[in-house]
Design a protein around this motif. Sequence first.
Motif, PDB file in Angstrom:
ATOM      1  N   LYS A 260      39.490  48.224  35.445  1.00 11.43           N
ATOM      2  CA  LYS A 260      38.500  48.203  36.526  1.00 11.43           C
ATOM      3  C   LYS A 260      39.229  48.516  37.822  1.00 11.43           C
ATOM      4  CE  LYS A 260      35.416  44.873  34.331  1.00 11.43           C
ATOM      5  NZ  LYS A 260      34.568  43.687  34.528  1.00 11.43           N
TER       6      LYS A 260
ATOM      7  N   ASN B 163      40.275  40.687  42.279  1.00 13.55           N
ATOM      8  CA  ASN B 163      39.327  41.600  42.930  1.00 13.55           C
ATOM      9  C   ASN B 163      39.994  42.282  44.112  1.00 13.55           C
ATOM     10  OD1 ASN B 163      38.626  40.080  45.528  1.00 13.55           O
ATOM     11  ND2 ASN B 163      38.227  38.521  43.971  1.00 13.55           N
TER      12      ASN B 163
ATOM     13  N   ASN C  78      30.617  45.231  39.026  1.00  9.57           N
ATOM     14  CA  ASN C  78      31.278  45.591  37.769  1.00  9.57           C
ATOM     15  C   ASN C  78      31.687  44.356  36.959  1.00  9.57           C
ATOM     16  OD1 ASN C  78      33.358  44.903  39.581  1.00  9.57           O
ATOM     17  ND2 ASN C  78      34.787  46.380  38.701  1.00  9.57           N
TER      18      ASN C  78
ATOM     19  N   CYS D 289      35.258  44.933  44.371  1.00  9.59           N
ATOM     20  CA  CYS D 289      35.171  45.154  42.926  1.00  9.59           C
ATOM     21  C   CYS D 289      36.180  44.271  42.203  1.00  9.59           C
ATOM     22  CB  CYS D 289      35.518  46.606  42.580  1.00  9.59           C
ATOM     23  SG  CYS D 289      34.504  47.844  43.392  1.00  9.59           S
TER      24      CYS D 289
ATOM     25  N   CYS E 180      32.689  50.931  42.253  1.00 10.85           N
ATOM     26  CA  CYS E 180      33.472  50.182  41.270  1.00 10.85           C
ATOM     27  C   CYS E 180      33.424  50.965  39.964  1.00 10.85           C
ATOM     28  CB  CYS E 180      32.880  48.793  41.032  1.00 10.85           C
ATOM     29  SG  CYS E 180      32.843  47.733  42.484  1.00 10.85           S
TER      30      CYS E 180
ATOM     31  N   CYS F 112      38.627  50.446  42.122  1.00 10.62           N
ATOM     32  CA  CYS F 112      37.823  51.123  43.131  1.00 10.62           C
ATOM     33  C   CYS F 112      38.026  52.621  42.964  1.00 10.62           C
ATOM     34  CB  CYS F 112      38.270  50.715  44.540  1.00 10.62           C
ATOM     35  SG  CYS F 112      38.004  48.974  44.945  1.00 10.62           S
TER      36      CYS F 112
ATOM     37  N   CYS G 246      37.401  47.516  48.473  1.00 11.23           N
ATOM     38  CA  CYS G 246      37.721  48.939  48.359  1.00 11.23           C
ATOM     39  C   CYS G 246      37.961  49.565  49.739  1.00 11.23           C
ATOM     40  CB  CYS G 246      36.588  49.683  47.664  1.00 11.23           C
ATOM     41  SG  CYS G 246      36.256  49.097  45.998  1.00 11.23           S
TER      42      CYS G 246
ATOM     43  N   SER H  58      27.762  50.608  42.571  1.00 11.21           N
ATOM     44  CA  SER H  58      28.048  50.332  43.982  1.00 11.21           C
ATOM     45  C   SER H  58      26.894  49.553  44.598  1.00 11.21           C
ATOM     46  CB  SER H  58      28.284  51.638  44.742  1.00 11.21           C
ATOM     47  OG  SER H  58      27.191  52.503  44.586  1.00 11.21           O
TER      48      SER H  58
END
Length: 132
Positions: free
Chosen positions: A70, A45, A106, A29, A55, A72, A48, A100
């Motif tokens: 933003k 990024n 995202n 994410c 996300c 996880c 996760c 997801s």
Amino acid sequence: MNGVPTMMKILLCILLLSASLSPALSLTCYVCSSTATNEECNMDNQTCPEPLDTCMTIVDVLGNSKSIVKQCASRATCLGAAAAGVVDEDGNGSTINCCSSSNFCNHSGAAAARVHAALWLLPLLGLLLLSH
């Protein structure tokens, strides 16, 4: 499974294999904390770690001020937060989107539909059933 046709056995094995591999795949994410623009937010990024499988994008607006986060999250946490998000008639408040469906889903912060890998087998299964 002696009475089950060979093609059905193969489909069942593929279905079980895809279902067992799906949770092992990690989701990546975009992550940021309190940035003003989506472009700034998409500069970093994270893959996760388990059990985080979604996300989550949070957009807070108050007047001319906007903050984007933003991260996880677990699916349950994200859906709970999304249900609690409220925006008033002036556009002030919080919007929470969860996705997801794929890595970097995202990117825009828009809600995305999740399609499980096993669902791609449904048309094949339908053709098999129609052919008999």
